[in-house]
Design a protein around this motif. Structure first.
Motif, short mmCIF file in Angstrom:
data_model
loop_
_atom_site.label_atom_id
_atom_site.label_comp_id
_atom_site.label_asym_id
_atom_site.label_seq_id
_atom_site.Cartn_x
_atom_site.Cartn_y
_atom_site.Cartn_z
N PRO A 2 24.86 -41.88 95.90
CA PRO A 2 23.83 -41.27 94.68
C PRO A 2 22.84 -41.92 94.64
N PRO A 3 21.85 -40.10 94.22
CA PRO A 3 20.69 -40.68 94.12
C PRO A 3 19.61 -41.89 93.25
N PRO A 4 18.72 -42.17 94.61
CA PRO A 4 18.12 -43.56 93.96
C PRO A 4 17.58 -43.61 92.73
N ALA A 66 3.79 -38.71 100.13
CA ALA A 66 4.49 -39.40 99.06
C ALA A 66 5.90 -37.94 98.55
N ILE A 67 6.87 -38.32 99.05
CA ILE A 67 7.60 -37.38 98.42
C ILE A 67 8.97 -37.98 98.41
N GLN A 68 9.60 -37.58 96.79
CA GLN A 68 10.50 -38.52 96.44
C GLN A 68 11.22 -37.64 95.08
N ASN A 69 12.52 -37.96 95.02
CA ASN A 69 13.04 -37.44 93.91
C ASN A 69 13.22 -38.08 92.58
N TYR A 70 13.16 -37.25 91.59
CA TYR A 70 12.84 -38.03 90.04
C TYR A 70 14.16 -38.94 89.92
N PRO A 71 13.80 -39.85 88.73
CA PRO A 71 14.75 -41.62 89.52
C PRO A 71 16.15 -41.04 89.28
N ALA A 72 17.18 -40.93 89.19
CA ALA A 72 18.90 -40.84 89.74
C ALA A 72 19.21 -38.56 89.22
N GLU A 73 18.41 -38.75 89.31
CA GLU A 73 18.76 -37.34 90.34
C GLU A 73 18.10 -36.44 91.61
N GLN A 74 19.52 -35.68 91.91
CA GLN A 74 20.11 -35.33 93.07
C GLN A 74 18.71 -34.20 93.66
N SER A 377 5.63 -40.83 103.11
CA SER A 377 7.14 -41.24 103.39
C SER A 377 8.03 -40.40 102.23
N ILE A 378 8.60 -40.26 102.69
CA ILE A 378 10.02 -39.21 102.05
C ILE A 378 11.33 -39.90 101.49
N ARG A 379 11.81 -40.16 100.63
CA ARG A 379 12.73 -40.99 99.55
C ARG A 379 13.52 -40.66 98.85
N GLY A 380 14.31 -40.55 99.21
CA GLY A 380 15.63 -39.64 97.89
C GLY A 380 15.52 -38.65 98.04
N GLN A 424 19.66 -38.47 102.13
CA GLN A 424 20.51 -37.81 103.09
C GLN A 424 19.86 -36.27 104.02
N PHE A 425 20.91 -36.34 105.21
CA PHE A 425 20.63 -35.12 105.68
C PHE A 425 22.02 -34.32 106.52
N ARG A 426 22.75 -33.90 105.85
CA ARG A 426 24.13 -33.15 105.84
C ARG A 426 24.26 -31.24 106.28
N GLN A 427 25.24 -30.77 106.60
CA GLN A 427 25.20 -30.00 107.55
C GLN A 427 24.25 -29.20 107.58
#
Length: 775
Positions: A2-4, A66-74, A377-380, A424-427
């Protein structure tokens, strides 16, 4: 995963791939659309809203970003090109005999791969047209190869290439012997057939190279063997109703994959293909002639002698339109930009969106030791759709068997204090995360890696040589300059399904890198070792509290952990002064399962030295393998359950005087044999031991010592234990009862008892690993 939820800091720039516009100011209410626009803004935090960000070029990172996702978004960042939704697909065969569809692609990009795209859902990878066809149920495991036999000829070079220029430092400095006979000298070969590498050479290109399984003294020392083609019966194809090479319209597009020595995958471009005609009394033969290739392995191919045939390899062919005959295969014609897809569905492929991986590096931070990029920093963030790199430049970092591509989907070089958390690192069709040259304190924590073509995380440092040796850049014995990845921490990650392109890959790979921390990870489902330490550079790495299982699924002769140490390096890691002697590496408190082809929990291969291996729980296989002149490995306080196949204390080393290995205070529960009356396997193997006089040291290969083995607790169904003593001869000659050693004053305080109950073993493991038993 799940996204952080990370709270965005003040003064962040907001990016929205769906609803943003690059003319906006980048606020939460008016976000920009692209990461390349974000690079032009002064803000130091990018907050990415849900969606997939398709890049036109690699995003170069700067200090403090710093690069991050918005809270709880994929959030996914893709190295691919999203094919237009209005792309026109037509059937290749109007009579609908198959479900192959054709579309003409816009642009100029090559099509090295093809993945589905369903928003932020997980992608599905298509397969380039190939033969033998991929087993659709095998996942990332490659189960379908052509098998070499007496009718297959791997063509040797004519004439044999000249040897590489040899560099041999017989006595690198005045330190005591570093690692036995093989590791006492610094060796390297430059050029010759090893021009295929970048930099152009390697340890195994030296005429003085030694170690297990080369046999180069019977070939041409300094000129590793690489084939120039392969010849085989045309029935390999025609028996499956597939056109043979002579009927291929574009054989020069073909790529041959080999599974070489059961240890690594090599790839080769094909320059021509055709029929050799029938030989006397044989069926028609075909030939594929190789061009560029083979750079993906550090050791070359093997033949018993110069005139003997190259030993059989498994192999397959891809990227030929005539091989497009199975659902989810594709072929791309560069000349007219036509994409052919054997669609696995009803209707047209236009019902599905498609992504072509184009970029090989998605995010990059490239500084230098003198001017590092700091505090990134890279998060989410999720990373997907990086293109393969197996036909690019590869090099041989050090004395292990491995070659390596210096790159990955995320690349750090010349950086300090960088963190990658909950990503996540995928494909990704090459390496996922790569640390090159100077890096310090890179944290890789709580990430997920899956469906990776090569390694999940790899580190490759640079060293220097004396000017008069004329060595390539980044090559030499001297690592005191510090231009290497050091103090990397890989903690709390899950790595699975890797190595589907290059099988000589790992969850964590250490190449001229040191003082790293690998802990609390779960590594499983991979073709070779989960952790590979390719050399003894510096030491000081700790590997603890990890769970390793389902490794070596496609290979053998090693284990979940694999190491090498054929080259000494000068560092200051051990005590602050320049020395060839490294600090100890520590392997402790891990749960290690040696299933599939894993023979040992810890495979300390050729010349590996200076390891403390303690308080681990091993299930199946052997314990530690001490191989080819390594020394100063201490294997103690471990628990082994179902030991068999490999010995708990496996010593195939020739020890110099004063330099040996140790195996003591271990609890060894040996596996039962399925055949009634068959003895359990020996708990120890000592090659340079005389079965007629166990206290005598056999001096072969300059051996001068026996290993130190004592105070082990052995449990088995027999109530008796034995040791393999000697490196040749039948079991009846080399198997020696434990009592014989103890009577000679060896292996003292060793006990043998009947098998304990399952509950007892579980309680031992729980206590050692700090686990709580749930009833």
């Amino acid at each position: 995963m799940p996204p952080p939820s990370f709270a965005p800091p003040k003064n962040s720039c907001f990016v929205d791939a769906v609803n943003g516009a690059d003319t906006n100011p980048g606020t939460l209410q008016a976000p920009i659309r692209s990461l390349h626009r974000a690079q032009q803004l002064p803000c130091l935090t990018w907050v990415l809203r849900e969606g997939t960000y398709f890049l036109e070029s690699t995003v170069e990172l700067r200090s403090g970003l710093a690069i991050q996702n918005y809270p709880a978004e994929q959030v996914w960042v893709s190295g691919g090109v999203l094919l237009p939704s209005g792309l026109k697909w037509t059937r290749r065969d109007p009579a609908e005999k198959d479900n192959v569809w054709v579309a003409t692609l816009p642009g100029t990009f090559d099509v090295l791969g093809l993945n589905t795209y369903n928003g932020t859902s997980l992608p599905r990878m298509m397969t380039r047209a190939r033969h033998p066809n991929k087993d659709p149920l095998s996942g990332t495991v490659e189960t379908r190869w052509f098998q070499s036999n007496e009718n297959v000829t791997w063509v040797k070079p004519r004439p044999w290439p000249a040897p590489a220029r040899n560099v041999f430092l017989e006595n690198p400095n005045t330190d005591k012997i570093h690692a036995g006979i093989d590791g006492a000298h610094w060796l390297y070969g430059v050029g010759g057939v090893c021009d295929r590498y970048s930099p152009p050479g390697g340890y195994l290109c030296s005429k003085n190279a030694s170690g297990g399984g080369f046999g180069w003294d019977t070939m041409v020392p300094g000129a590793p063997l690489f084939p120039t083609g392969v010849q085989f019966p045309s029935s390999f194809f025609t028996d499956d109703k597939v056109p043979p090479p002579a009927n291929w319209k574009k054989p020069q597009d073909a790529i041959v994959h080999t599974w070489t020595n059961g240890w690594c995958t090599t790839m080769w471009e094909v320059t021509s293909a055709g029929s050799l005609g029938p030989f006397s009394g044989q069926e028609e033969q075909s030939e594929l002639v190789f061009g560029l290739g083979g750079q993906q392995t550090g050791r070359g191919f093997h033949a018993d002698n110069k005139s003997a045939p190259i030993q059989g390899e498994q192999w397959r062919v891809e990227n030929v339109i005539e091989l497009l005959d199975q659902a989810e295969e594709f072929y791309f014609s560069k000349q007219d930009r036509k994409l052919f897809l054997f669609y696995n569905g009803t209707g047209s492929p236009s019902q599905q969106q498609w992504v072509v991986p184009v970029l090989k590096t998605i995010f990059s931070a490239r500084g230098s030791q003198q001017k590092p990029i700091k505090n990134v920093s890279i998060r989410g963030i999720g990373f997907r759709d990086a293109a393969y790199d197996y036909m690019d430049e590869w090099g041989v970092p050090s004395g292990g068997d491995w070659a390596l591509h210096r790159g990955g989907a995320v690349l750090f070089e010349g950086v300090e204090d960088v963190s990658v958390h909950q990503c996540q690192f995928r494909q990704l069709d090459g390496n996922a995360l790569f640390l090159s040259g100077y890096t310090r304190t890179v944290q890789v924590h709580n990430n997920s890696f899956s469906y990776i073509g090569d390694s999940a995380v790899a580190t490759w440092g640079d060293t220097e040589g004396e000017t008069h040796l004329d060595l390539p850049y980044s090559v030499g014995i001297d690592g005191t300059g510090g231009n290497q990845p050091q103090r990397t921490s890989m903690v709390g990650n899950v790595v699975r399904e890797i190595g589907f392109n290059e099988r000589q890959s790992s969850a964590f790979g250490e190449f001229k890198s040191c003082q790293n921390y690998v802990a609390e990870n779960i590594f499983f489902n991979m073709p070779r070792a989960a952790i590979n330490v390719n050399d003894g550079f510096g030491g000081g790495t700790t590997i603890e509290n990890n769970l390793l299982f389902n490794t070596c699924r496609e290979s053998s002769d090693h284990g979940p952990f694999n190491s090498w140490d054929r080259q000494p390096f000068l560092t200051t890691v051990r005590n602050g002064t320049a020395s060839l002697v490294p600090a100890y590496n520590v392997i402790a408190h891990n749960f290690i399962v040696s299933n599939y082809g894993a023979g040992f929990g810890v495979d300390n291969d050729d010349t590996s030295s200076y390891y403390l291996i303690y308080s681990n729980f091993f299930y199946l296989g052997g314990g530690v393998k001490c191989d080819y002149s390594g020394h100063e490995k201490r294997f103690y306080n471990n628990i082994m359950l179902a030991q068999g196949g490999g010995a708990a204390c496996h010593h195939t080393c020739a020890y110099a005087k004063g330099y040996t290995d140790y195996c003591y205070n271990n609890t060894i529960v040996q596996a039962k044999k399925s055949t009634p009356g068959q003895l359990v396997d020996p708990f120890s193997i000592i090659w340079f031991c005389d079965p007629t006089n166990v206290s005598r040291v056999i001096p072969d290969y300059d051996n001068a010592m026996l290993p130190v083995i004592h105070s082990n607790r052995i449990f088995n169904a027999d109530g008796k234990a034995s040791v393999t003593c000697g490196y040749y001869g039948p079991d009846s000659r080399t198997r020696v009862p434990l009592e014989t050693f103890m009577a000679a004053g060896l292996m003292q305080n060793t006990t043998v008892s009947k098998l304990p109950s399952d509950d007892t073993v579980i309680s031992w493991a729980a206590e050692m690993l700090g686990l709580r038993i749930l009833l």
